[in-house]
Design a protein around this motif. Structure first.
Motif, mmCIF file in Angstrom:
data_model
loop_
_atom_site.group_PDB
_atom_site.id
_atom_site.type_symbol
_atom_site.label_atom_id
_atom_site.label_comp_id
_atom_site.label_asym_id
_atom_site.label_seq_id
_atom_site.Cartn_x
_atom_site.Cartn_y
_atom_site.Cartn_z
ATOM 1 N N HIS A 52 -21.643 63.899 34.008
ATOM 2 C CA HIS A 52 -21.911 63.037 32.852
ATOM 3 C C HIS A 52 -22.265 61.614 33.265
ATOM 4 O O HIS A 52 -22.737 60.824 32.445
ATOM 5 C CB HIS A 52 -20.699 63.027 31.901
ATOM 6 C CG HIS A 52 -19.481 62.331 32.438
ATOM 7 N ND1 HIS A 52 -18.740 62.821 33.496
ATOM 8 C CD2 HIS A 52 -18.871 61.179 32.059
ATOM 9 C CE1 HIS A 52 -17.733 62.008 33.737
ATOM 10 N NE2 HIS A 52 -17.783 61.000 32.881
ATOM 11 N N LEU A 53 -22.070 61.277 34.558
ATOM 12 C CA LEU A 53 -22.407 59.936 35.038
ATOM 13 C C LEU A 53 -23.701 59.927 35.854
ATOM 14 O O LEU A 53 -24.036 58.910 36.460
ATOM 15 C CB LEU A 53 -21.254 59.383 35.881
ATOM 16 C CG LEU A 53 -19.910 59.219 35.148
ATOM 17 C CD1 LEU A 53 -18.831 58.734 36.106
ATOM 18 C CD2 LEU A 53 -20.046 58.258 33.963
ATOM 19 N N ALA A 54 -24.424 61.025 35.846
ATOM 20 C CA ALA A 54 -25.702 61.086 36.574
ATOM 21 C C ALA A 54 -26.796 60.376 35.792
ATOM 22 O O ALA A 54 -26.733 60.250 34.568
ATOM 23 C CB ALA A 54 -26.095 62.541 36.806
ATOM 24 N N GLY A 55 -27.813 59.903 36.541
ATOM 25 C CA GLY A 55 -29.006 59.356 35.907
ATOM 26 C C GLY A 55 -28.932 57.895 35.528
ATOM 27 O O GLY A 55 -29.811 57.398 34.814
ATOM 28 N N PHE A 56 -27.914 57.177 36.009
ATOM 29 C CA PHE A 56 -27.775 55.764 35.645
ATOM 30 C C PHE A 56 -28.106 54.818 36.798
ATOM 31 O O PHE A 56 -27.877 53.614 36.704
ATOM 32 C CB PHE A 56 -26.352 55.481 35.150
ATOM 33 C CG PHE A 56 -26.026 56.130 33.833
ATOM 34 C CD1 PHE A 56 -26.470 55.579 32.640
ATOM 35 C CD2 PHE A 56 -25.291 57.302 33.796
ATOM 36 C CE1 PHE A 56 -26.173 56.181 31.423
ATOM 37 C CE2 PHE A 56 -24.985 57.914 32.590
ATOM 38 C CZ PHE A 56 -25.432 57.352 31.397
ATOM 39 N N GLY A 57 -28.628 55.343 37.898
ATOM 40 C CA GLY A 57 -29.005 54.486 39.022
ATOM 41 C C GLY A 57 -27.826 53.878 39.749
ATOM 42 O O GLY A 57 -27.946 52.792 40.335
ATOM 43 N N LEU A 58 -26.696 54.563 39.752
ATOM 44 C CA LEU A 58 -25.499 54.040 40.402
ATOM 45 C C LEU A 58 -25.564 54.235 41.920
ATOM 46 O O LEU A 58 -26.225 55.159 42.406
ATOM 47 C CB LEU A 58 -24.260 54.754 39.852
ATOM 48 C CG LEU A 58 -23.922 54.456 38.391
ATOM 49 C CD1 LEU A 58 -22.921 55.474 37.853
ATOM 50 C CD2 LEU A 58 -23.364 53.052 38.250
ATOM 51 N N PRO A 59 -24.870 53.391 42.680
ATOM 52 C CA PRO A 59 -24.858 53.569 44.139
ATOM 53 C C PRO A 59 -24.100 54.848 44.514
ATOM 54 O O PRO A 59 -23.216 55.303 43.788
ATOM 55 C CB PRO A 59 -24.117 52.324 44.641
ATOM 56 C CG PRO A 59 -23.288 51.877 43.486
ATOM 57 C CD PRO A 59 -24.078 52.216 42.256
#
Length: 348
Positions: A52-59
């Protein structure tokens, strides 16, 4: 700070606390996640651990020793107790810290050693730590370098009882707390006691007579009362993911009534964005706070004359952990306290 983003690092991003920090910070207009650590998942994108935290450009996740801190303003530490002290001690002094473990909550290092089974490994840092129950320590949090975020049970208990102790409305020698928490409060590591077949369709007490949150609650109650306070506290694990429900049984002080308790709570939290006090007969439920940073309080008369029942509910992962940590971050960096925490509870 309001004109630029707070550059954030998250130690322990692969746990439930870390995941909720990321979830909330992604919608915080003044937060920029720069570093995330996870020992067993190092090298992976966060989306592989939490889809659910994929696709946000996080490191990508990295090991603690590989994390860079030169471009970080604040570190959230979501590591297990006993591991945070030395890690925080090694961070650059320019990095401010909100620690979500228990490692800096107890002001007395001997008490810490007694309850956590090993000596405190950063006593000099302990002397700098500010207890981060935001509604009560806001002024100290504002200038702190290290904030010790309260435990989930202490948050629900202290918000309910501090105004009553401070107002001398209850007998400090007769406080009994029955508390219940969702399974996420036990963390994400694999434990036999937390398997589905162990917790589903059942409820059990744990830490009976000696739960590690007891000295933390007694410390803060005693500090306000100006005298030692001991309480009876029993936590229970219930088969739900999130939520915490605290029932406190108190004896009224001479001349005090149930309405006085309710009025004291209302006066103390008037204007506070995250604490609600229900009217007579109003009963809170964990579903009223799910996913939010709210604490909802209520007071009922006990059938025993001269006694009262105080109810307190929070989401253990938000107000009891990550949400309160972000609330403290907002105070530390001069941001609106509600920033990134405006989520309404998910109901039903």
């Amino acid at each position: 700070m309001a004109d630029r983003k707070v550059r954030v690092g998250i130690l322990g991003a692969s746990g439930y606390t870390g995941a909720d920090l990321v979830r909330l910070l992604l919608r915080h207009p003044h937060a920029d996640i720069r570093v995330m650590t996870a020992e067993r998942s190092a090298g992976k994108p966060i989306g592989e651990v939490f889809p659910h935290l994929a696709g946000f450009g996080l490191p990508d996740l990295v090991k603690v020793e590989d994390a860079g801190w030169t471009d970080v303003d604040l570190a959230f530490c979501g590591l297990p107790h006993g591991t945070t002290q030395e890690i925080i001690a090694a961070l650059p002094p320019s990095v401010r810290v909100v620690d979500l473990s228990a490692d800096f909550r107890l002001t007395d290092t001997e008490t810490y050693a007694e309850w956590y089974g090993h000596p405190h490994r950063a006593p000099d840092l302990q002397r700098q730590a500010v207890y981060g129950l935001t509604e009560w320590t806001r002024d100290q949090v504002r200038d702190a370098r290290l904030v010790a975020n309260p435990g989930c049970y202490p948050t629900a208990v202290l918000l309910a009882l501090l105004p009553l102790v401070g107002g001398r409305l209850i007998d400090n020698s007769s406080i009994i707390v029955d508390a219940k928490s969702g399974v996420s409060g036990a963390g994400r590591s694999v434990k036999e006691a937390n398997l589905f077949t162990e917790v589903s369709e059942a409820m059990h007490a744990y830490g009976v007579g000696r739960h590690r949150h007891m000295p933390e609650m007694e410390q803060e109650l005693s500090r306000l009362a100006g005298e030692p306070i001991e309480m009876s506290f029993t936590p229970h694990l219930v088969p739900m993911n999130r939520g915490e429900f605290v029932t406190a049984y108190v004896k009224l002080a001479d001349g005090a009534g149930v309405d006085d308790l309710r009025d004291a709570l209302r006066r103390r939290y008037e204007g506070e964005p995250f604490v609600r006090v229900l009217g007579e007969g109003g009963s809170p439920a964990t579903r009223h706070v799910r996913g939010s940073n709210l604490c909802i309080l209520s007071v009922f008369p006990d059938r025993r004359a001269g006694h009262a029942i105080v109810l307190s509910v929070i989401d253990n992962l938000v107000k009891g952990s990550s949400g309160q940590a972000i609330q403290n971050m907002n105070v530390m960096f001069g941001l609106p306290e509600t920033e990134g925490l405006e989520q309404v509870a998910l109901f039903p």
